[in-house]
Design a protein around this motif. Structure first.
Motif, short mmCIF file in Angstrom:
data_model
loop_
_atom_site.label_atom_id
_atom_site.label_comp_id
_atom_site.label_asym_id
_atom_site.label_seq_id
_atom_site.Cartn_x
_atom_site.Cartn_y
_atom_site.Cartn_z
N UNK A 99 -6.81 9.71 -2.42
CA UNK A 99 -6.92 10.07 -3.86
C UNK A 99 -6.00 11.18 -4.19
N UNK A 100 -5.40 10.78 -5.91
CA UNK A 100 -5.11 11.92 -6.16
C UNK A 100 -5.74 12.62 -7.42
N UNK A 101 -5.38 14.01 -7.47
CA UNK A 101 -6.51 14.08 -8.15
C UNK A 101 -5.47 15.93 -9.22
N UNK A 102 -4.05 15.41 -9.46
CA UNK A 102 -2.73 16.75 -9.78
C UNK A 102 -2.42 15.65 -11.37
N UNK A 103 -3.07 16.36 -12.30
CA UNK A 103 -3.00 15.68 -13.63
C UNK A 103 -1.68 15.14 -13.88
N UNK A 104 -0.46 15.85 -13.37
CA UNK A 104 0.72 15.08 -13.49
C UNK A 104 0.65 14.13 -13.28
N UNK A 105 0.40 13.97 -11.82
CA UNK A 105 0.76 12.89 -10.67
C UNK A 105 -0.65 11.61 -11.95
N UNK A 106 -1.19 11.88 -11.58
CA UNK A 106 -2.14 11.31 -12.33
C UNK A 106 -1.26 10.39 -13.51
N UNK A 107 -1.07 11.06 -14.61
CA UNK A 107 0.17 10.05 -15.85
C UNK A 107 0.92 9.54 -15.19
N UNK A 108 1.48 10.05 -13.77
CA UNK A 108 2.32 8.70 -13.68
C UNK A 108 1.97 7.54 -13.14
N UNK A 140 1.05 -1.37 0.04
CA UNK A 140 -0.38 0.09 0.24
C UNK A 140 1.11 1.76 0.12
N UNK A 141 0.77 2.30 -0.66
CA UNK A 141 1.04 3.32 -1.07
C UNK A 141 0.53 4.92 -0.36
N UNK A 142 1.33 5.67 -0.31
CA UNK A 142 0.27 7.09 0.07
C UNK A 142 0.03 7.92 -1.41
N UNK A 143 1.52 8.10 -1.86
CA UNK A 143 1.67 9.25 -2.69
C UNK A 143 2.14 8.10 -4.44
N UNK A 144 2.21 8.77 -5.40
CA UNK A 144 2.51 8.35 -6.78
C UNK A 144 3.75 8.46 -6.58
N UNK A 145 4.69 8.71 -6.28
CA UNK A 145 5.97 8.54 -6.05
C UNK A 145 6.26 7.48 -5.19
#
Ligand SMILES: Cc1ncc(COP(=O)(O)O)c(C=O)c1O
Length: 370
Positions: free
Chosen positions: A99-108, A76-81
């Motif tokens: 939940x992720x909303x930043x488009x660059x983060x969703x892209x990653x 389980x992770x908390x961030x896209x990094x």
């Protein structure tokens, strides 16, 4: 503290090989880590749920691999990094319990979903639409769980009806696969009385369970119910419908959490040097807030009777109470107040076993910009 579990940690500061590293630094007792992982796996060996450790606690792919080797089903992770690091290290089943909303983060995230089974939480139509568009564009399938707010009031839908509507949306969105329900009872984790904590946590899961059943009645596979924690793994984790237990702190433990889950031993210290040592007066170490988090509980100086006074940028200040006094320049071990926020202040930790330095563990799940 004076208990057996922390006596071994005092000796960590004197591990052979650590003298090559300047203080302050993080030292991990790998034997303690192994025991904690074994204990958690042992609890679930005859139960329905599997352990999906929350790697936000250490942000370290090498430790995550040890957790998988011990029997974890994924992480389980908390961030896209953290997701990118785990997938990059070959871990092929990752839940982003956020939940992720930043488009660059969703892209990653959808890039990670091209090479691994990735599942993410959602609690609004907006994020479902953004996940779907990104997954389609990347040619990936992204798993999604409906995040249910069981009282923490962070993320999550608030009613079964809202969850059902969102579940239908996820199930009909291209690029997405509805995988079930997530609920995290974080607001109950610190209830001191364990029986009271368990009862409150179990009660909190009534609504997410109702949502899960309703989704299944409507023909959705929705295989997952995920949530729980180190302090509630024995209650919500033991629910017959729970599939993935998101415990994090159990692996390395800390001074503050330990009272909530005493079956897990603290396994990490910050090794610091003594700058000032006055009998009955100031006992000052060279590790401050920039190397020692202060958000949840105080750090404890091991091996000496000293009371924590305050932590400044580069100094941790104690008052010596009585008994032996460390020498100026001596290396001492600090049991950290909150392991998760302390680990993320370092780029690496020194892994020790049996009095010897064994390896350098890269804390490689941090945000590269942070
Ligand atoms: C979403 C989520 N799940 C589970 C956990 C449980 O972690 P721990 O075992 O450290 O209490 C946390 C802790 O912050 C969390 O944020």
């Amino acid at each position: 503290l004076g208990d057996v579990a922390t006596q071994g940690l005092e000796a960590l500061a004197r591990t052979r090989g650590l003298e090559a590293y300047p203080t302050p630094f993080l030292a991990i007792d790998l034997d303690v880590l192994d025991r904690n992982l074994g204990k958690m796996q042992g609890f679930f060996s005859e139960r329905h749920a599997r352990v999906r450790p929350h790697v936000k606690s250490h942000k370290c792919t090498a430790i995550a691999r040890l957790q998988l080797a011990a029997g974890a089903v994924g992480v389980t992770c908390a961030t896209t990094d953290e997701v990118a690091a785990m997938v990059g290290a070959g871990i092929d089943d990752v839940l982003l319990a956020n939940v992720v909303v930043d488009a660059l983060r969703i892209g990653r995230l959808v890039q990670s979903a091209r090479s691994a089974r990735v599942t993410v939480a959602a609690d609004s139509s907006e994020v479902v639409a953004a996940y779907s568009a990104a997954a389609v564009e990347a040619g990936a399938t992204l798993g999604v769980v409906v995040d249910y707010d069981v009282g923490m009031h962070r993320n999550g839908v608030e009613t079964v009806e809202e969850g059902l509507a969102l579940g239908e949306e996820i199930a009909t969105s291209p690029g997405l696969e509805l995988r079930g329900v997530m609920a995290y009872e974080g607001h109950l984790v610190a209830i001191e009385d364990r029986a009271e904590r368990s009862a409150a946590a179990l009660l909190a899961f009534a609504e997410p369970l109702a949502l899960l059943h309703e989704l299944r009645l409507r023909g959705h596979a929705a295989p997952m119910l995920t949530g729980s924690s180190s302090a509630t793994h024995d209650s919500t984790g033991a629910l017959s419908e729970m599939t993935d237990v998101q415990a994090g702190t159990y692996a390395l433990m800390d001074a503050n959490y330990r009272r909530l889950a005493p079956e897990f031993e603290p396994g990490v210290v910050v090794v610091a040097s003594v700058l000032t040592a006055r009998a009955g007066g100031a006992l000052v170490l060279d590790a401050g807030i920039k190397r020692l988090s202060v958000d949840w509980g105080k750090s404890k100086l091991l091996g000496y009777a000293a009371e924590h006074r305050y932590t400044a940028e580069e100094h941790c200040v104690f008052r010596h109470l009585d008994g032996p006094l460390p020498r100026v320049g001596e290396r001492v071990a600090l049991l950290v107040g909150h392991v998760c926020t302390t680990m993320s202040l370092y780029r690496s930790a020194l892994g020790c076993r049996g009095g010897e330095l064994e390896c350098v563990l890269e804390i490689d799940g941090r945000d590269p910009l942070a």
